[in-house]
Design a protein around this motif. Structure first.
Motif, PDB file in Angstrom:
ATOM      1  N   ALA A  53     -47.392 -81.688  19.617  1.00 43.32           N
ATOM      2  CA  ALA A  53     -46.379 -82.411  20.373  1.00 43.32           C
ATOM      3  C   ALA A  53     -46.160 -83.818  19.862  1.00 43.32           C
ATOM      4  O   ALA A  53     -45.051 -84.336  19.933  1.00 43.32           O
TER       5      ALA A  53
ATOM      6  N   ARG B 165     -37.959 -84.219  20.756  1.00 41.75           N
ATOM      7  CA  ARG B 165     -38.844 -84.017  21.906  1.00 41.75           C
ATOM      8  C   ARG B 165     -38.571 -85.131  22.902  1.00 41.75           C
ATOM      9  O   ARG B 165     -38.095 -86.202  22.525  1.00 41.75           O
TER      10      ARG B 165
ATOM     11  N   ARG C  81     -42.058 -82.810  26.963  1.00 40.74           N
ATOM     12  CA  ARG C  81     -43.504 -82.711  26.780  1.00 40.74           C
ATOM     13  C   ARG C  81     -44.249 -83.359  27.944  1.00 40.74           C
ATOM     14  O   ARG C  81     -43.651 -84.015  28.793  1.00 40.74           O
TER      15      ARG C  81
END
Length: 280
Positions: free
Chosen positions: A4, A77, A129
């Motif tokens: 991530a 992200r 995330r």
């Protein structure tokens, strides 16, 4: 965590108020990520733009503009962090994409709204995330952290408040209750945690217990329960005796200062787990 946050890329930060967006930005940049942030007037700290690579201020509800901004900057992200004034959020004027989302949502609560926004972002290649994976030291630890070890009476209030708060969370109303002698003095709704504490303690009197939990079924990427120095100061001024917060799934900001303030004020701070509730 490595997948991530490691390597190159661009993080899109949806920033509310408070210090959390600054901590996210700092952690992401230390991980080698470029940070592009969106903030909201009367919510986001005006100092945040200086701490990120690019910044744009939007109105609450401008989902289409948010997605377009992130996509044009190569965001791959997203993290959400910081508080949003819920009373002001009721008066949002959505753009077309935001209005379409709200129609799809109907009359559901905070968690459902954030989940649908997350799905929209993911559909555009920008998955949301977990912020606490980037900054794991913010997670609430388990155990008795400050103040005198809670009495039998206070532990009974913690167990009672836990069950009430979990039901409150299941209904997606709030995360916090204030109790004393196993009587509910306040439940958190639109006003937020600090105002619920003030109201509950004014009704319960000295010695109230504040319990804050992770909502059953809540998405861990979104709106984790959080406490910090301001919480302790609010409790001190209101005459509360104990703060009990779910361990491992809540955030604890300014921990060192908050625990020092709690010790000075004689406020017990407990990171609650199932085993602690069971007396293991």
């Amino acid at each position: 965590m490595a997948d991530a946050y490691s390597g190159k890329g661009t993080l899109g930060l949806i920033a509310g108020g408070g210090r959390f967006p600054f901590l996210i930005a700092d952690g992401a940049r230390k991980s080698g990520l470029r940070v592009v942030a969106v903030g909201f007037r009367s919510n986001t700290d005006p100092g945040l733009p200086a701490c990120v690579d690019e910044y744009q201020e939007l109105r609450l509800g401008q989902l289409g503009k948010l997605i377009d901004f992130f996509k044009s900057r190569g965001v791959d992200r997203v993290l959400m962090g910081g508080t949003i004034n819920k009373a002001r959020a009721m008066d949002i004027i959505p753009d077309f994409r935001g209005a379409r989302l709200l129609l799809k949502l109907g009359g559901k609560g905070d968690d459902a709204l954030l989940r649908v926004i997350s799905d929209e972002l993911a559909s555009e290649g920008m998955p949301v995330r977990r912020a606490h994976e980037l900054i794991p030291e913010l997670l609430m630890p388990e155990g008795f952290l400050a103040g005198r070890r809670p009495s039998t009476e206070i532990m009974a209030d913690i167990r009672f408040g836990w069950s009430v708060a979990k039901e409150l969370g299941r209904l997606d109303i709030g995360q916090t209750v204030v109790v004393r002698r196993q009587v509910v003095a306040a439940v958190e709704a639109l006003e937020g945690t600090d105002n619920a504490i003030r109201r509950g303690c004014s009704l319960a009197g000295q010695g109230a217990v504040v319990v804050k939990v992770f909502k059953p079924g809540q998405d861990e990427r979104l709106d984790l329960p959080s406490v910090g120095l301001t919480t302790i100061e609010t409790m001190r001024d209101a005459g509360a005796a104990c703060l009990a917060v779910e361990a491992g799934r809540s955030l604890f900001f300014d921990r060192e200062q908050a625990l020092s303030a709690a010790n000075r004020a004689g406020i017990a701070v407990v990171g609650v787990s199932d085993s602690l509730l069971a007396g293991d």
